[in-house]
Design a protein around this motif. Sequence first.
Motif, PDB file in Angstrom:
ATOM      1  N   SER A   1       0.953  -1.432   0.014  1.00  0.00           N
ATOM      2  CA  SER A   1       0.093   0.206   0.129  1.00  0.00           C
ATOM      3  C   SER A   1       0.777   1.358  -0.017  1.00  0.00           C
ATOM      4  O   SER A   1       2.154   1.388   0.452  1.00  0.00           O
ATOM      5  CB  SER A   1      -0.888  -0.056   1.407  1.00  0.00           C
ATOM      6  OG  SER A   1      -0.186   0.081   2.460  1.00  0.00           O
TER       7      SER A   1
ATOM      8  N   ASN B   1      -1.836  -4.891  -7.277  1.00  0.00           N
ATOM      9  CA  ASN B   1      -2.901  -4.822  -6.134  1.00  0.00           C
ATOM     10  C   ASN B   1      -2.175  -3.788  -5.093  1.00  0.00           C
ATOM     11  O   ASN B   1      -2.131  -4.363  -3.920  1.00  0.00           O
ATOM     12  CB  ASN B   1      -3.072  -6.098  -5.894  1.00  0.00           C
ATOM     13  CG  ASN B   1      -4.388  -5.996  -4.862  1.00  0.00           C
ATOM     14  OD1 ASN B   1      -4.992  -5.153  -4.686  1.00  0.00           O
ATOM     15  ND2 ASN B   1      -4.386  -7.422  -4.251  1.00  0.00           N
TER      16      ASN B   1
ATOM     17  N   LYS C   1      -2.655  -0.904  -2.484  1.00  0.00           N
ATOM     18  CA  LYS C   1      -3.754  -0.197  -1.940  1.00  0.00           C
ATOM     19  C   LYS C   1      -3.445   1.265  -1.987  1.00  0.00           C
ATOM     20  O   LYS C   1      -2.136   1.617  -1.679  1.00  0.00           O
ATOM     21  CB  LYS C   1      -4.188  -0.465  -0.489  1.00  0.00           C
ATOM     22  CG  LYS C   1      -4.960  -1.632  -0.268  1.00  0.00           C
ATOM     23  CD  LYS C   1      -5.516  -1.901   0.998  1.00  0.00           C
ATOM     24  CE  LYS C   1      -6.267  -3.072   1.248  1.00  0.00           C
ATOM     25  NZ  LYS C   1      -5.371  -4.511   1.063  1.00  0.00           N
TER      26      LYS C   1
ATOM     27  N   GLU D   1      -6.179   2.997  -6.174  1.00  0.00           N
ATOM     28  CA  GLU D   1      -7.075   2.639  -7.042  1.00  0.00           C
ATOM     29  C   GLU D   1      -7.810   3.666  -7.671  1.00  0.00           C
ATOM     30  O   GLU D   1      -8.374   3.460  -8.935  1.00  0.00           O
ATOM     31  CB  GLU D   1      -8.361   1.943  -5.932  1.00  0.00           C
ATOM     32  CG  GLU D   1      -7.764   0.715  -5.178  1.00  0.00           C
ATOM     33  CD  GLU D   1      -7.136   1.042  -3.829  1.00  0.00           C
ATOM     34  OE1 GLU D   1      -6.772   2.378  -3.738  1.00  0.00           O
ATOM     35  OE2 GLU D   1      -7.073   0.175  -3.056  1.00  0.00           O
ATOM     36  N   ALA D   2      -7.823   4.842  -7.181  1.00  0.00           N
ATOM     37  CA  ALA D   2      -8.611   5.969  -7.911  1.00  0.00           C
ATOM     38  C   ALA D   2      -7.760   6.365  -9.168  1.00  0.00           C
ATOM     39  O   ALA D   2      -8.477   6.902  -9.796  1.00  0.00           O
ATOM     40  CB  ALA D   2      -8.515   7.113  -6.564  1.00  0.00           C
ATOM     41  N   TYR D   3      -6.685   5.909  -9.336  1.00  0.00           N
ATOM     42  CA  TYR D   3      -5.917   6.457 -10.500  1.00  0.00           C
ATOM     43  C   TYR D   3      -5.921   5.430 -11.589  1.00  0.00           C
ATOM     44  O   TYR D   3      -5.439   5.565 -12.915  1.00  0.00           O
ATOM     45  CB  TYR D   3      -4.590   6.723 -10.036  1.00  0.00           C
ATOM     46  CG  TYR D   3      -4.374   7.865  -9.085  1.00  0.00           C
ATOM     47  CD1 TYR D   3      -4.922   9.104  -9.028  1.00  0.00           C
ATOM     48  CD2 TYR D   3      -4.056   7.733  -7.713  1.00  0.00           C
ATOM     49  CE1 TYR D   3      -5.104  10.102  -7.977  1.00  0.00           C
ATOM     50  CE2 TYR D   3      -4.047   8.564  -6.761  1.00  0.00           C
ATOM     51  CZ  TYR D   3      -4.651   9.793  -6.960  1.00  0.00           C
ATOM     52  OH  TYR D   3      -4.668  10.603  -5.981  1.00  0.00           O
ATOM     53  N   ILE D   4      -6.177   4.050 -11.223  1.00  0.00           N
ATOM     54  CA  ILE D   4      -6.169   2.960 -12.224  1.00  0.00           C
ATOM     55  C   ILE D   4      -7.418   3.023 -13.232  1.00  0.00           C
ATOM     56  O   ILE D   4      -8.316   3.162 -13.017  1.00  0.00           O
ATOM     57  CB  ILE D   4      -6.078   1.685 -11.438  1.00  0.00           C
ATOM     58  CG1 ILE D   4      -5.041   1.555 -10.720  1.00  0.00           C
ATOM     59  CG2 ILE D   4      -6.325   0.455 -12.486  1.00  0.00           C
ATOM     60  CD1 ILE D   4      -4.693   0.231  -9.871  1.00  0.00           C
ATOM     61  N   GLU D   5      -6.883   3.030 -14.616  1.00  0.00           N
ATOM     62  CA  GLU D   5      -7.784   3.125 -15.698  1.00  0.00           C
ATOM     63  C   GLU D   5      -7.261   2.108 -16.880  1.00  0.00           C
ATOM     64  O   GLU D   5      -6.016   1.783 -16.760  1.00  0.00           O
ATOM     65  CB  GLU D   5      -7.544   4.440 -16.356  1.00  0.00           C
ATOM     66  CG  GLU D   5      -8.488   5.555 -15.348  1.00  0.00           C
ATOM     67  CD  GLU D   5      -8.701   6.755 -16.293  1.00  0.00           C
ATOM     68  OE1 GLU D   5      -8.005   6.938 -17.383  1.00  0.00           O
ATOM     69  OE2 GLU D   5      -9.244   7.663 -15.565  1.00  0.00           O
TER      70      GLU D   5
ATOM     71  N   ASN E   1      -2.407  -5.971 -14.957  1.00  0.00           N
ATOM     72  CA  ASN E   1      -3.798  -5.897 -14.141  1.00  0.00           C
ATOM     73  C   ASN E   1      -3.457  -6.520 -12.864  1.00  0.00           C
ATOM     74  O   ASN E   1      -4.612  -6.470 -12.338  1.00  0.00           O
ATOM     75  CB  ASN E   1      -4.990  -6.203 -14.921  1.00  0.00           C
ATOM     76  CG  ASN E   1      -6.017  -5.226 -14.413  1.00  0.00           C
ATOM     77  OD1 ASN E   1      -6.034  -4.549 -13.374  1.00  0.00           O
ATOM     78  ND2 ASN E   1      -7.105  -5.387 -15.002  1.00  0.00           N
TER      79      ASN E   1
END
Length: 200
Positions: free
Chosen positions: A90, A123, A125, A128-132, A120
């Motif tokens: 994280s 993982n 922590k 997450e908010a930036y993964i596209e 992909n």
Amino acid sequence: MFDVLIVGGGAAGMSCALVLGSAKLKPFAEGKRIGIVMHQRTSHLQNALFNNVLGLAPGTTGAFILEDGKVQLSHLYPHVEQIEKEKVKSIIKSSEGFVIHTNKNSYSSSTVVVAVGYTNLVNIKGLEAYIEPHPRSMLEKDRIWLKNDNHLVEENLYVAGTMAGWRSQFAIASGSGAQVATDILTIWNGGKHTKIHDKI
Ligand SMILES: Cc1cc2nc3c(=O)[nH]c(=O)nc-3n(C[C@H](O)[C@H](O)[C@H](O)COP(=O)(O)OP(=O)(O)OC[C@H]3O[C@@H](n4cnc5c(N)ncnc54)[C@H](O)[C@@H]3O)c2cc1C
């Protein structure tokens, strides 16, 4: 407390570490603590064979580059701390920067460079908010990037290499790591554009 912690010991991460390390004699880099979480097990270099990279002898293997890069970094720039046998779990924002938890330890750093490749399976922590979906690879490959603007994801959080949205070529990934390093050095140098060159 690190000034910069690089996450990932592949093409982009090690290139970033080498360029940051090479600024060691510059006054603006004095006393800066630089580290790299030298995880290499899932690097795309593990199985790669290089015939199309300028400066690399044809037939050079990625496995050799992984080993040789670590040796180059420790011989030339031993002040760059190589953190072995740890995987980042994280990256959490804190009042002083970021707290980075691995499977074994926790570290604090003012700046973090994420260079973990574009699979992909990542993982971590806090990201997450930036993964596209990756903007420059085939959809069916299910690659990802961290949305960024010129490698900057948010203040003091950079992404480098394939995860920054670049296509998967060694020179591009390495160049991306070097670019991030010079961006950080430029900040350390009070905004004055900075590069590190050795000469004969
Ligand atoms: C089979 C193959 C052949 C290739 N051949 C060529 C070629 O001929 N020419 C060419 O130019 N390119 C080639 N490439 C592409 C090249 O290897 C990649 O573009 C390059 O390795 C991408 O660099 P990167 O730093 O983005 O990712 P990587 O090199 O994959 O590095 C990512 C690093 O992050 C680490 N990591 C992952 N998760 C974590 C975590 N949670 N914590 C800490 N570390 C983590 C991984 O272990 C790895 O070391 C080839 C790739 C493959 C797979």
